[in-house]
Write a protein that holds these residues in place. Sequence first.
Motif, PDB file in Angstrom:
ATOM      1  N   TYR A  96      -2.475   1.823 -17.829  1.00 55.18           N
ATOM      2  CA  TYR A  96      -1.109   1.323 -17.632  1.00 55.18           C
ATOM      3  C   TYR A  96      -0.728   1.399 -16.159  1.00 55.18           C
ATOM      4  N   TRP A  97      -0.998   2.558 -15.537  1.00 56.65           N
ATOM      5  CA  TRP A  97      -0.620   2.729 -14.135  1.00 56.65           C
ATOM      6  C   TRP A  97      -1.442   1.813 -13.240  1.00 56.65           C
ATOM      7  N   ARG A  98      -2.732   1.682 -13.516  1.00 54.88           N
ATOM      8  CA  ARG A  98      -3.553   0.795 -12.699  1.00 54.88           C
ATOM      9  C   ARG A  98      -3.028  -0.640 -12.755  1.00 54.88           C
ATOM     10  N   ASP A  99      -2.728  -1.109 -13.961  1.00 56.25           N
ATOM     11  CA  ASP A  99      -2.242  -2.484 -14.115  1.00 56.25           C
ATOM     12  C   ASP A  99      -0.886  -2.671 -13.445  1.00 56.25           C
ATOM     13  N   LEU A 100      -0.029  -1.666 -13.564  1.00 58.08           N
ATOM     14  CA  LEU A 100       1.298  -1.760 -12.949  1.00 58.08           C
ATOM     15  C   LEU A 100       1.190  -1.859 -11.438  1.00 58.08           C
ATOM     16  N   PHE A 101       0.392  -0.991 -10.841  1.00 57.00           N
ATOM     17  CA  PHE A 101       0.243  -1.008  -9.391  1.00 57.00           C
ATOM     18  C   PHE A 101      -0.397  -2.311  -8.918  1.00 57.00           C
ATOM     19  N   GLU A 102      -1.390  -2.772  -9.654  1.00 55.43           N
ATOM     20  CA  GLU A 102      -2.062  -4.012  -9.262  1.00 55.43           C
ATOM     21  C   GLU A 102      -1.104  -5.205  -9.323  1.00 55.43           C
ATOM     22  N   SER A 103      -0.184  -5.186 -10.266  1.00 56.90           N
ATOM     23  CA  SER A 103       0.735  -6.319 -10.427  1.00 56.90           C
ATOM     24  C   SER A 103       1.738  -6.419  -9.287  1.00 56.90           C
ATOM     25  N   ARG A 104       1.868  -5.361  -8.493  1.00 59.01           N
ATOM     26  CA  ARG A 104       2.884  -5.341  -7.439  1.00 59.01           C
ATOM     27  C   ARG A 104       2.322  -5.480  -6.030  1.00 59.01           C
ATOM     28  N   VAL A 105       1.025  -5.415  -5.867  1.00 60.87           N
ATOM     29  CA  VAL A 105       0.426  -5.402  -4.527  1.00 60.87           C
ATOM     30  C   VAL A 105       0.765  -6.680  -3.770  1.00 60.87           C
ATOM     31  N   GLY A 106       1.341  -6.509  -2.587  1.00 64.26           N
ATOM     32  CA  GLY A 106       1.598  -7.652  -1.711  1.00 64.26           C
ATOM     33  C   GLY A 106       2.689  -8.584  -2.171  1.00 64.26           C
ATOM     34  N   ARG A 107       3.495  -8.189  -3.150  1.00 68.29           N
ATOM     35  CA  ARG A 107       4.559  -9.072  -3.651  1.00 68.29           C
ATOM     36  C   ARG A 107       5.778  -8.996  -2.737  1.00 68.29           C
ATOM     37  N   THR A 108       6.614 -10.023  -2.823  1.00 63.52           N
ATOM     38  CA  THR A 108       7.861 -10.005  -2.064  1.00 63.52           C
ATOM     39  C   THR A 108       9.045  -9.575  -2.922  1.00 63.52           C
ATOM     40  N   THR A 109       8.810  -9.262  -4.177  1.00 65.91           N
ATOM     41  CA  THR A 109       9.890  -8.776  -5.032  1.00 65.91           C
ATOM     42  C   THR A 109      10.361  -7.414  -4.524  1.00 65.91           C
ATOM     43  N   TRP A 110      11.647  -7.290  -4.284  1.00 63.44           N
ATOM     44  CA  TRP A 110      12.199  -6.044  -3.735  1.00 63.44           C
ATOM     45  C   TRP A 110      12.135  -4.931  -4.771  1.00 63.44           C
ATOM     46  N   PRO A 111      11.687  -3.716  -4.398  1.00 63.70           N
ATOM     47  CA  PRO A 111      11.110  -3.340  -3.099  1.00 63.70           C
ATOM     48  C   PRO A 111       9.589  -3.269  -3.142  1.00 63.70           C
ATOM     49  N   TYR A 112       8.959  -4.017  -4.061  1.00 62.57           N
ATOM     50  CA  TYR A 112       7.533  -3.817  -4.329  1.00 62.57           C
ATOM     51  C   TYR A 112       6.611  -4.429  -3.284  1.00 62.57           C
ATOM     52  N   GLY A 113       7.172  -5.125  -2.305  1.00 64.40           N
ATOM     53  CA  GLY A 113       6.350  -5.534  -1.181  1.00 64.40           C
ATOM     54  C   GLY A 113       5.893  -4.360  -0.345  1.00 64.40           C
ATOM     55  N   SER A 114       6.522  -3.216  -0.571  1.00 61.44           N
ATOM     56  CA  SER A 114       6.137  -1.976   0.105  1.00 61.44           C
ATOM     57  C   SER A 114       4.965  -1.327  -0.617  1.00 61.44           C
ATOM     58  N   GLY A 115       3.999  -0.838   0.155  1.00 58.96           N
ATOM     59  CA  GLY A 115       2.908  -0.098  -0.447  1.00 58.96           C
ATOM     60  C   GLY A 115       3.334   1.258  -0.967  1.00 58.96           C
ATOM     61  N   VAL A 116       4.524   1.703  -0.563  1.00 55.53           N
ATOM     62  CA  VAL A 116       5.071   2.977  -1.063  1.00 55.53           C
ATOM     63  C   VAL A 116       5.881   2.738  -2.328  1.00 55.53           C
ATOM     64  N   TRP A 117       6.860   1.837  -2.269  1.00 58.28           N
ATOM     65  CA  TRP A 117       7.790   1.672  -3.385  1.00 58.28           C
ATOM     66  C   TRP A 117       7.205   0.895  -4.548  1.00 58.28           C
ATOM     67  N   SER A 118       6.011   0.339  -4.380  1.00 59.04           N
ATOM     68  CA  SER A 118       5.348  -0.292  -5.521  1.00 59.04           C
ATOM     69  C   SER A 118       4.796   0.737  -6.497  1.00 59.04           C
ATOM     70  N   LYS A 119       4.892   2.024  -6.125  1.00 57.21           N
ATOM     71  CA  LYS A 119       4.430   3.109  -6.998  1.00 57.21           C
ATOM     72  C   LYS A 119       5.635   3.670  -7.747  1.00 57.21           C
ATOM     73  N   GLU A 120       5.643   3.505  -9.054  1.00 60.23           N
ATOM     74  CA  GLU A 120       6.814   3.797  -9.890  1.00 60.23           C
ATOM     75  C   GLU A 120       7.309   5.231  -9.754  1.00 60.23           C
ATOM     76  N   PHE A 121       6.380   6.162  -9.575  1.00 67.85           N
ATOM     77  CA  PHE A 121       6.693   7.582  -9.672  1.00 67.85           C
ATOM     78  C   PHE A 121       7.112   8.194  -8.342  1.00 67.85           C
ATOM     79  N   VAL A 122       7.104   7.424  -7.244  1.00 67.20           N
ATOM     80  CA  VAL A 122       7.278   8.010  -5.914  1.00 67.20           C
ATOM     81  C   VAL A 122       8.597   8.776  -5.816  1.00 67.20           C
ATOM     82  N   LEU A 123       9.675   8.131  -6.130  1.00 64.63           N
ATOM     83  CA  LEU A 123      10.985   8.792  -6.159  1.00 64.63           C
ATOM     84  C   LEU A 123      11.746   8.207  -7.341  1.00 64.63           C
ATOM     85  N   PRO A 124      11.407   8.625  -8.558  1.00 59.54           N
ATOM     86  CA  PRO A 124      11.911   7.926  -9.751  1.00 59.54           C
ATOM     87  C   PRO A 124      13.423   7.936  -9.881  1.00 59.54           C
ATOM     88  N   GLU A 125      14.099   8.956  -9.319  1.00 60.71           N
ATOM     89  CA  GLU A 125      15.550   9.005  -9.461  1.00 60.71           C
ATOM     90  C   GLU A 125      16.249   7.843  -8.765  1.00 60.71           C
TER      91      GLU A 125
END
Length: 490
Positions: A109-138
């Motif tokens: 699930y996590w692999r697919d989620l991260f792969e679906s966001r790589v290099g996208r312009t959808t805010w904020p997933y164009g970031s290599g940091v914020w494309s990771k769901e768990f980084v700052l979940p709050e």
Amino acid sequence: MAATAHAASLSFLLSHPHSATSSPHLQLRPRHDFHCILCATDANIREEAARHPAPKQDLSTWYEPFPPALNVDPNERYSLDKIVYRSSSGGLLDVRHDMDALARFPGSYWRDLFESRVGRTTWPYGSGVWSKEFVLPEIDPDPRPHVSLFEGNSNLFWAEHLSHDHLGGMNDLWVKHCGISHTCSFKDLGMTMLVSQVNRLHRAPLSHPIAGVGCASTRDTSAALSAYSAHSAYRQRRHRGLSLDTDFDGCMRLIREVTAELPIYLANSLNSLRLEGQKTVAIEILQQFDWEVPDWVIVPGGNLGNIYAFYKEFKMRRVLGLVDRVPRLVCAQAANANPLYRYYKSWWTEFQPQVAEPTFASAIQIGDPVYVDRAVVALKATNGIVEEATEEELMNAMSLSDPTGMFACLHTGVALAALFKLRDQRIIGANERTVVVSTAHGLKFSQSKIDYHDRKIENLACKYANPPVSVKADFGAVMDVLKKRLRGKL
């Protein structure tokens, strides 16, 4: 010219007393240059993201003492919204994740989620940091507090020519270019996290409001803090830099005292929130290798936050089933600032801080690192190694890598010099997949590179110098030089 001691500084972002941005209810202004790029509406990408929030996963994070202290409350923890940097016993804090909540989802699930966001312009997933769901979940699903320049997703450079020419034909050597970023260093990855949290805290009711953000820096941290604060909702803040006649360790002592007395949020790595952004480099490496774990990862070490951050992320991915092992880690230090190397060579018997000597690798010129205990944990857990590089060795390594197209920073020179030594000692094999982490951009060290090739550095042989050839501005003179150089090839 010898390596000079770079002036250390304290940097502060202070609120303007009459700024409208002091309102806790301020909404981010839309970035008009993004209009209509992503959708048929005239909304900007933040507003579009707010209408389609990510599903809430009930994930959480908090601060815990690290390592847990004896004779204190074993359940001691703090909300990330609390402005605190040390535990009740005076030790450092670490960001902890609710691993049980994360483990409800399989690794796939996590692999697919991260792969679906790589290099996208959808805010904020164009970031290599914020494309990771768990980084700052709050902070999710509300997109407005995010302060991002779409950092991360940096190049993984295949160092085939350096391998072939100087490393005995290593066929799987890579350099992770974290310095290809907005302020030309990996510090952007941590600063997007920290400034986003500050942005969030400004919007929340606090008993002790934040009046500013401050850091000690030789240059990289202050550059990142300035850029991300300027890009935040509080753009009317004023940046002030204080140049101090001391080294980084002296600046660090002062910023601790200042933030203890004034409502200024600490932006140095003493605040472990930054490591949560920096550790996402480990996930990027896994993604770029199609989730295959490299054998070795070599990281330059100064304050020693990165070596722990990499270990923490690789371990977290293993526990959650994204990968089945962690790589061996190498921490590379400049010989002029090598307290961890000395500690390692003493078989971890006694750590002794030092007064760091000047080094061309200025960002790791640190003699009393904050995260030494965590670095030891990371190295012991991964059967890791600590190696050092002299000024001659790091400059030579830099000069050998540049003609291959790498254009390395001098911290990367330290890591590459460590790699050369470990290859010579046959510790790292020719067929082992190895990643060298490059933490800054070579352009930050242009003058040092010029001085090396002009042989202007005192007490350095500059063995691989490649100085320019001075020629008259005359066609005949130019042709004479070129024919001489091309003799036998025409």
